[in-house]
Design an enzyme around this catalytic site. Structure first.
Site, PDB file in Angstrom:
ATOM      1  N   LYS A  13      -8.598  -4.429  -3.765  1.00  0.00           N
ATOM      2  CA  LYS A  13      -7.191  -4.658  -4.087  1.00  0.00           C
ATOM      3  C   LYS A  13      -6.930  -6.151  -4.268  1.00  0.00           C
ATOM      4  CE  LYS A  13      -5.296  -0.665  -1.578  1.00  0.00           C
ATOM      5  NZ  LYS A  13      -4.298  -0.216  -0.575  1.00  0.00           N
ATOM      6  N   GLY A  71      -5.286   2.710  -3.405  1.00  0.00           N
ATOM      7  CA  GLY A  71      -6.548   3.297  -3.831  1.00  0.00           C
ATOM      8  C   GLY A  71      -6.325   4.493  -4.733  1.00  0.00           C
ATOM      9  N   ASP A  77       0.865  -1.176   0.000  1.00  0.00           N
ATOM     10  CA  ASP A  77       0.000   0.000   0.000  1.00  0.00           C
ATOM     11  C   ASP A  77       0.906   1.232   0.000  1.00  0.00           C
ATOM     12  OD1 ASP A  77      -2.325   1.712   0.570  1.00  0.00           O
ATOM     13  OD2 ASP A  77      -1.509   1.789   2.597  1.00  0.00           O
ATOM     14  N   ILE A  78       0.353   2.391  -0.321  1.00  0.00           N
ATOM     15  CA  ILE A  78       1.160   3.617  -0.319  1.00  0.00           C
ATOM     16  C   ILE A  78       0.978   4.411   0.969  1.00  0.00           C
ATOM     17  CG2 ILE A  78       1.531   5.860  -1.423  1.00  0.00           C
ATOM     18  CD1 ILE A  78       0.972   4.597  -4.106  1.00  0.00           C
ATOM     19  N   ASP A  79      -0.187   5.026   1.113  1.00  0.00           N
ATOM     20  CA  ASP A  79      -0.401   5.967   2.221  1.00  0.00           C
ATOM     21  C   ASP A  79      -0.475   5.245   3.566  1.00  0.00           C
ATOM     22  OD1 ASP A  79      -0.860   8.553   0.640  1.00  0.00           O
ATOM     23  OD2 ASP A  79      -2.265   7.165  -0.298  1.00  0.00           O
ATOM     24  N   ASP A  85      -2.494  -0.746   5.714  1.00  0.00           N
ATOM     25  CA  ASP A  85      -2.942  -0.157   6.984  1.00  0.00           C
ATOM     26  C   ASP A  85      -4.380   0.343   6.969  1.00  0.00           C
ATOM     27  OD1 ASP A  85      -2.697   3.292   7.053  1.00  0.00           O
ATOM     28  OD2 ASP A  85      -2.165   2.161   5.267  1.00  0.00           O
ATOM     29  N   ASN A 103      -9.319   0.026   3.044  1.00  0.00           N
ATOM     30  CA  ASN A 103      -9.314  -0.560   1.696  1.00  0.00           C
ATOM     31  C   ASN A 103      -8.283  -1.677   1.546  1.00  0.00           C
ATOM     32  OD1 ASN A 103      -7.109   1.169   1.821  1.00  0.00           O
ATOM     33  ND2 ASN A 103      -7.353   1.935  -0.253  1.00  0.00           N
TER      34      ASN A 103
END
Length: 259
Positions: free
Chosen positions: A186, A45, A10-12, A209, A212
């Site tokens: 995802k 996302g 994930d990114i954020d 985290d 999503n």
């Protein structure tokens, strides 16, 4: 050395801190994984154009974007899942009646259906991507939309969940939710990549985290929740690492034996 595996990040709140910084140890870890022959991918996302710089910095060309609705393997689009247009038109009409603006998103750009709104400014500014959606209320009418952002206060999305069965609503900010095709996730996007790459279940990893990330972390064999995740998300993961602010991704990779 560990067997070659595929790892989805994930990114954020996972790759990036809450201030949208890429920790030095995280960057080091990504390149260490790549040098060892592992397949490193992003599952987010975000729209593809919202993390292009990050992909370049980390030399990553495989990703699941829009919560699984737009999937790219080694730079090639392998799956798309667009929002239902008639339902999106009805959603737009209902949202405007409630003073809930929307932002329509395809693989190249995003446009808002109102000239400006405090909810859009408040939530989009937290992404720190250096751009805001311009106004074009008809943007969704002649192209495929993979995600729409609906701006409403917490709890107000319930009325839309009851009325629009074609969509899932996933909150990512106190005044913003992602609108994606019903059943999309995802995890579904990751399945498309796994089908092509053929990694067995025991060599699949995922880090996340957010809300999503629930399906991804509950379905991937080696799943790791960040320390900054909610208890709900930690409960579905196989492992829990430290917070993103405390080099949680690097520590998590050590935890599962990839570093």
């Amino acid at each position: 050395m560990a067997e070659r595996s595929v790892i989805f990040f994930d990114i954020d709140g996972t790759l990036l801190t809450h201030d949208k910084k890429l920790p030095a140890l995280t960057k080091e870890a990504i390149f260490t994984l790549k040098e060892a022959g592992h397949e490193v991918a992003i599952a987010t996302g975000r729209a593809p154009f919202m993390f292009e710089d990050l992909r370049k910095e980390l030399d990553i060309h495989t990703y699941v974007s829009y919560n699984g609705q737009y999937v790219v393997l080694n730079g090639e689009v392998i799956d798309r899942n667009a929002l239902n247009l008639p339902s999106l038109e009805k959603l737009t009409a209902t949202a405007l009646e409630n003073d809930h603006p929307a932002v329509y998103m395809d693989h190249e750009d995003m446009k808002a259906n109102v000239p400006e709104h405090s909810y859009i400014t408040e939530s989009m500014s937290t992404l720190k991507i250096g751009r805001f959606p311009a106004h074009n209320s008809n943007y969704y009418k002649d192209r495929e939309m993979y995600q729409t952002l609906l701006f409403c206060a917490e709890g107000e999305e319930k009325q839309y969940e009851r009325k629009f069965e074609d969509f899932d609503f996933i909150r990512w900010h106190p005044v913003a939710v992602d609108v994606i095709p019903a059943g999309g996730s995802k995890a579904k996007g990751i399945e498309k990549i796994i089908e092509k790459l053929g990694y067995p279940r025991e060599r699949q990893y995922a880090f996340g985290d957010g809300l999503n990330d629930r399906e991804m972390l509950s379905s991937i064999y080696h799943s790791v929740a960040m320390g900054n995740a909610s208890d709900e998300i930690k409960a579905v993961a196989k492992h829990v690492t430290e917070s993103v602010e405390d080099d949680g991704l690097y520590r998590g990779l050590q935890l599962v034996g990839l570093l």
